[in-house]
Design a protein around this motif. Structure first.
Motif, PDB file in Angstrom:
ATOM      1  N   PRO A 228      65.610  43.455 -31.386  1.00 51.26           N
ATOM      2  CA  PRO A 228      66.667  44.473 -31.338  1.00 51.26           C
ATOM      3  C   PRO A 228      66.243  45.655 -30.472  1.00 51.26           C
ATOM      4  O   PRO A 228      65.107  46.131 -30.564  1.00 51.26           O
ATOM      5  N   VAL A 229      67.162  46.099 -29.635  1.00 47.72           N
ATOM      6  CA  VAL A 229      66.919  47.237 -28.751  1.00 47.72           C
ATOM      7  C   VAL A 229      68.120  48.175 -28.831  1.00 47.72           C
ATOM      8  O   VAL A 229      69.267  47.718 -28.799  1.00 47.72           O
ATOM      9  N   ARG A 230      67.862  49.485 -28.937  1.00 45.09           N
ATOM     10  CA  ARG A 230      68.943  50.464 -28.952  1.00 45.09           C
ATOM     11  C   ARG A 230      68.640  51.593 -27.970  1.00 45.09           C
ATOM     12  O   ARG A 230      67.487  51.992 -27.814  1.00 45.09           O
ATOM     13  N   PHE A 231      69.692  52.075 -27.327  1.00 48.92           N
ATOM     14  CA  PHE A 231      69.610  53.278 -26.504  1.00 48.92           C
ATOM     15  C   PHE A 231      70.582  54.298 -27.087  1.00 48.92           C
ATOM     16  O   PHE A 231      71.786  54.054 -27.162  1.00 48.92           O
ATOM     17  N   VAL A 232      70.053  55.450 -27.490  1.00 47.69           N
ATOM     18  CA  VAL A 232      70.865  56.524 -28.051  1.00 47.69           C
ATOM     19  C   VAL A 232      70.328  57.852 -27.520  1.00 47.69           C
ATOM     20  O   VAL A 232      69.128  58.123 -27.641  1.00 47.69           O
ATOM     21  N   ASP A 233      71.173  58.656 -26.900  1.00 50.16           N
ATOM     22  CA  ASP A 233      70.776  59.986 -26.417  1.00 50.16           C
ATOM     23  C   ASP A 233      69.536  59.917 -25.527  1.00 50.16           C
ATOM     24  O   ASP A 233      68.606  60.729 -25.666  1.00 50.16           O
ATOM     25  N   GLU A 234      69.513  58.909 -24.632  1.00 46.41           N
ATOM     26  CA  GLU A 234      68.429  58.730 -23.658  1.00 46.41           C
ATOM     27  C   GLU A 234      67.072  58.496 -24.319  1.00 46.41           C
ATOM     28  O   GLU A 234      66.014  58.849 -23.785  1.00 46.41           O
ATOM     29  N   VAL A 235      67.116  57.893 -25.487  1.00 41.74           N
ATOM     30  CA  VAL A 235      65.904  57.426 -26.161  1.00 41.74           C
ATOM     31  C   VAL A 235      66.086  55.944 -26.442  1.00 41.74           C
ATOM     32  O   VAL A 235      67.161  55.514 -26.861  1.00 41.74           O
ATOM     33  N   MET A 236      65.051  55.151 -26.183  1.00 40.58           N
ATOM     34  CA  MET A 236      65.104  53.716 -26.467  1.00 40.58           C
ATOM     35  C   MET A 236      64.316  53.422 -27.732  1.00 40.58           C
ATOM     36  O   MET A 236      63.206  53.937 -27.939  1.00 40.58           O
ATOM     37  N   TYR A 237      64.898  52.572 -28.567  1.00 36.72           N
ATOM     38  CA  TYR A 237      64.237  52.121 -29.796  1.00 36.72           C
ATOM     39  C   TYR A 237      64.118  50.602 -29.745  1.00 36.72           C
ATOM     40  O   TYR A 237      65.085  49.904 -29.442  1.00 36.72           O
ATOM     41  N   VAL A 238      62.929  50.105 -30.034  1.00 32.26           N
ATOM     42  CA  VAL A 238      62.666  48.662 -30.009  1.00 32.26           C
ATOM     43  C   VAL A 238      62.172  48.244 -31.386  1.00 32.26           C
ATOM     44  O   VAL A 238      61.206  48.808 -31.906  1.00 32.26           O
ATOM     45  N   GLY A 239      62.841  47.258 -31.970  1.00 38.46           N
ATOM     46  CA  GLY A 239      62.523  46.847 -33.331  1.00 38.46           C
ATOM     47  C   GLY A 239      61.309  45.949 -33.404  1.00 38.46           C
ATOM     48  O   GLY A 239      61.436  44.727 -33.496  1.00 38.46           O
ATOM     49  N   LYS A 240      60.135  46.563 -33.364  1.00 41.36           N
ATOM     50  CA  LYS A 240      58.876  45.834 -33.508  1.00 41.36           C
ATOM     51  C   LYS A 240      57.991  46.597 -34.483  1.00 41.36           C
ATOM     52  O   LYS A 240      57.769  47.802 -34.329  1.00 41.36           O
ATOM     53  N   ALA A 241      57.495  45.896 -35.489  1.00 40.12           N
ATOM     54  CA  ALA A 241      56.684  46.548 -36.518  1.00 40.12           C
ATOM     55  C   ALA A 241      55.298  46.887 -35.981  1.00 40.12           C
ATOM     56  O   ALA A 241      54.637  46.058 -35.356  1.00 40.12           O
TER      57      ALA A 241
ATOM     58  N   PHE B  21      59.559  50.993 -32.319  1.00 40.25           N
ATOM     59  CA  PHE B  21      58.973  51.829 -31.284  1.00 40.25           C
ATOM     60  C   PHE B  21      60.034  52.785 -30.771  1.00 40.25           C
ATOM     61  O   PHE B  21      61.222  52.456 -30.740  1.00 40.25           O
ATOM     62  N   ARG B  22      59.615  53.944 -30.305  1.00 38.82           N
ATOM     63  CA  ARG B  22      60.500  54.901 -29.638  1.00 38.82           C
ATOM     64  C   ARG B  22      59.900  55.261 -28.288  1.00 38.82           C
ATOM     65  O   ARG B  22      58.706  55.528 -28.180  1.00 38.82           O
ATOM     66  N   ALA B  23      60.724  55.235 -27.223  1.00 41.72           N
ATOM     67  CA  ALA B  23      60.258  55.614 -25.894  1.00 41.72           C
ATOM     68  C   ALA B  23      61.314  56.494 -25.234  1.00 41.72           C
ATOM     69  O   ALA B  23      62.509  56.191 -25.300  1.00 41.72           O
ATOM     70  N   GLU B  24      60.860  57.559 -24.585  1.00 43.63           N
ATOM     71  CA  GLU B  24      61.799  58.458 -23.904  1.00 43.63           C
ATOM     72  C   GLU B  24      61.095  59.184 -22.750  1.00 43.63           C
ATOM     73  O   GLU B  24      59.866  59.326 -22.770  1.00 43.63           O
ATOM     74  N   PRO B  25      61.867  59.604 -21.747  1.00 46.26           N
ATOM     75  CA  PRO B  25      63.308  59.369 -21.575  1.00 46.26           C
ATOM     76  C   PRO B  25      63.580  57.924 -21.177  1.00 46.26           C
ATOM     77  O   PRO B  25      62.803  57.311 -20.439  1.00 46.26           O
ATOM     78  N   ALA B  26      64.651  57.394 -21.674  1.00 45.96           N
ATOM     79  CA  ALA B  26      65.050  56.022 -21.364  1.00 45.96           C
ATOM     80  C   ALA B  26      66.527  56.035 -21.026  1.00 45.96           C
ATOM     81  O   ALA B  26      67.323  56.653 -21.739  1.00 45.96           O
ATOM     82  N   VAL B  27      66.896  55.364 -19.948  1.00 51.14           N
ATOM     83  CA  VAL B  27      68.281  55.394 -19.477  1.00 51.14           C
ATOM     84  C   VAL B  27      68.807  53.975 -19.370  1.00 51.14           C
ATOM     85  O   VAL B  27      68.158  53.092 -18.794  1.00 51.14           O
ATOM     86  N   TRP B  28      69.974  53.758 -19.928  1.00 50.29           N
ATOM     87  CA  TRP B  28      70.695  52.492 -19.803  1.00 50.29           C
ATOM     88  C   TRP B  28      72.093  52.790 -19.282  1.00 50.29           C
ATOM     89  O   TRP B  28      72.705  53.804 -19.634  1.00 50.29           O
TER      90      TRP B  28
ATOM     91  N   GLU C 276      61.702  58.463 -39.773  1.00 51.43           N
ATOM     92  CA  GLU C 276      60.472  58.141 -40.499  1.00 51.43           C
ATOM     93  C   GLU C 276      60.036  56.686 -40.317  1.00 51.43           C
ATOM     94  O   GLU C 276      58.926  56.312 -40.717  1.00 51.43           O
ATOM     95  N   ASP C 277      60.914  55.869 -39.694  1.00 47.17           N
ATOM     96  CA  ASP C 277      60.576  54.459 -39.481  1.00 47.17           C
ATOM     97  C   ASP C 277      60.292  54.163 -38.019  1.00 47.17           C
ATOM     98  O   ASP C 277      60.309  53.020 -37.595  1.00 47.17           O
ATOM     99  N   THR C 278      60.028  55.198 -37.213  1.00 41.10           N
ATOM    100  CA  THR C 278      59.758  54.986 -35.785  1.00 41.10           C
ATOM    101  C   THR C 278      58.379  55.521 -35.418  1.00 41.10           C
ATOM    102  O   THR C 278      57.898  56.502 -35.990  1.00 41.10           O
ATOM    103  N   ALA C 279      57.777  54.854 -34.450  1.00 39.98           N
ATOM    104  CA  ALA C 279      56.494  55.282 -33.894  1.00 39.98           C
ATOM    105  C   ALA C 279      56.660  55.471 -32.394  1.00 39.98           C
ATOM    106  O   ALA C 279      57.356  54.689 -31.739  1.00 39.98           O
ATOM    107  N   ASP C 280      56.048  56.500 -31.845  1.00 33.93           N
ATOM    108  CA  ASP C 280      56.152  56.758 -30.415  1.00 33.93           C
ATOM    109  C   ASP C 280      55.353  55.722 -29.633  1.00 33.93           C
ATOM    110  O   ASP C 280      54.252  55.332 -30.045  1.00 33.93           O
TER     111      ASP C 280
ATOM    112  N   ASP D 229      51.680  56.065 -28.858  1.00 39.49           N
ATOM    113  CA  ASP D 229      50.674  55.822 -29.883  1.00 39.49           C
ATOM    114  C   ASP D 229      49.970  54.478 -29.698  1.00 39.49           C
ATOM    115  O   ASP D 229      48.853  54.287 -30.178  1.00 39.49           O
ATOM    116  N   VAL D 230      50.661  53.536 -29.032  1.00 43.23           N
ATOM    117  CA  VAL D 230      50.075  52.198 -28.881  1.00 43.23           C
ATOM    118  C   VAL D 230      50.057  51.743 -27.431  1.00 43.23           C
ATOM    119  O   VAL D 230      49.451  50.735 -27.106  1.00 43.23           O
ATOM    120  N   GLY D 231      50.704  52.481 -26.534  1.00 44.45           N
ATOM    121  CA  GLY D 231      50.719  52.114 -25.127  1.00 44.45           C
ATOM    122  C   GLY D 231      51.793  51.092 -24.813  1.00 44.45           C
ATOM    123  O   GLY D 231      52.352  50.427 -25.687  1.00 44.45           O
TER     124      GLY D 231
END
Length: 252
Positions: free
Chosen positions: A72-85, A92-99, A237-241, A244-246
């Motif tokens: 699962p991948v989401r883009f909201v307010d130029e932030v990308m979220y990737v559903g990986k534990a 995961f959270r990564a920014e700035p991200a543009v779709w 609270e369920d996201t990591a930048d 933190d892991v590269g």
């Protein structure tokens, strides 16, 4: 969280009945008013091989929720979220991200193929640059009656279509289409099929270019258009930048 409802073109014909070029142009014009969509992507990409995705998108502001395989991948307010534990977090959270912007602006940190970083609504307009668009026939696509058109697209053809645009709005759409073809990195001719529904909107399109293992063969089907869509960020609270892991952790 995502949601969508309402069928696009489930009743009626498929195309306005004009010349193939006129119908394709009308479908491109109709795309300018699309505010949301639920769509499916299947096919092969040179850089990724087989791809399958199901997505909900919004245009203003651009937002996306996509399931690419089981990712699962989401883009909201130029932030990308990737559903990986990782590290006890579900995303995961990564920014700035543009779709959904121009090719040069899009950035998913390598998570999505470049083709999936762009709006399929814009991609559906590429056939306006064809000099040989023709009618193939009538077909049913996802329960909708459609008219099927096919043509070949080149950079020169899209540049000519841009320069011949009758007004500023059409020119802007054709500039965006030119950007999409350039972003694909297609060095030769792109063959495009377009299925137009009874509302004169793109119901499905297919791109083909190249041969063998490096071939591009991608089909996008619009399942719903302008139904209600909501794309929300995961709980903070369920996201990591990603830092933190590269990036290797993001892609691995």
């Amino acid at each position: 969280m995502v949601g969508g409802a309402g069928a696009c073109g489930d009743e009626g014909g498929g195309g306005s009945g004009g010349s193939p070029a006129a119908v394709v142009a009308e479908a491109a014009a109709e795309s300018a008013g699309v505010e949301s969509a639920h769509y499916r992507v299947t096919g092969t990409l040179p850089e990724r091989g087989r791809v399958e995705a199901d997505a909900f998108m919004k245009t203003d502001p651009p937002a996306l929720s996509m399931e690419m395989g089981r990712l699962p991948v989401r883009f909201v307010d130029e932030v990308m979220y990737v559903g990986k534990a990782v590290k006890g977090k579900g995303w995961f959270r990564a920014e700035p991200a543009v779709w959904g912007g121009l090719t040069v602006d899009n950035d998913s940190y390598g998570v999505l193929p470049r083709t999936l970083e762009s709006s399929p609504v814009v991609q559906s307009t590429l056939l306006t640059g064809s000099k040989d668009v023709r009618l193939v026939g009538t077909e049913t696509v996802d329960g909708a009656r459609t008219t099927h058109y096919r043509g070949t697209v080149t950079l020169d053809g899209l540049r000519a279509a841009r320069d011949d645009a009758p007004d500023a709005a059409t020119r802007e759409r054709r500039i965006e289409g030119l950007d999409q073809l350039m972003g694909l990195g297609v060095s030769d001719t792109l063959t495009m099929d377009l299925w137009v529904d009874g509302d004169d909107r793109a119901k499905q399109f297919r791109w083909k270019a190249g041969t063998g293992g490096e071939a591009l063969d991608l089909t996008v089907t619009f399942l719903d258009v302008d139904g209600p869509v909501t794309v929300e960020a995961p709980p903070a609270e369920d996201t990591a930048d990603v830092m933190d892991v590269g990036q290797e952790g993001l892609l691995g």
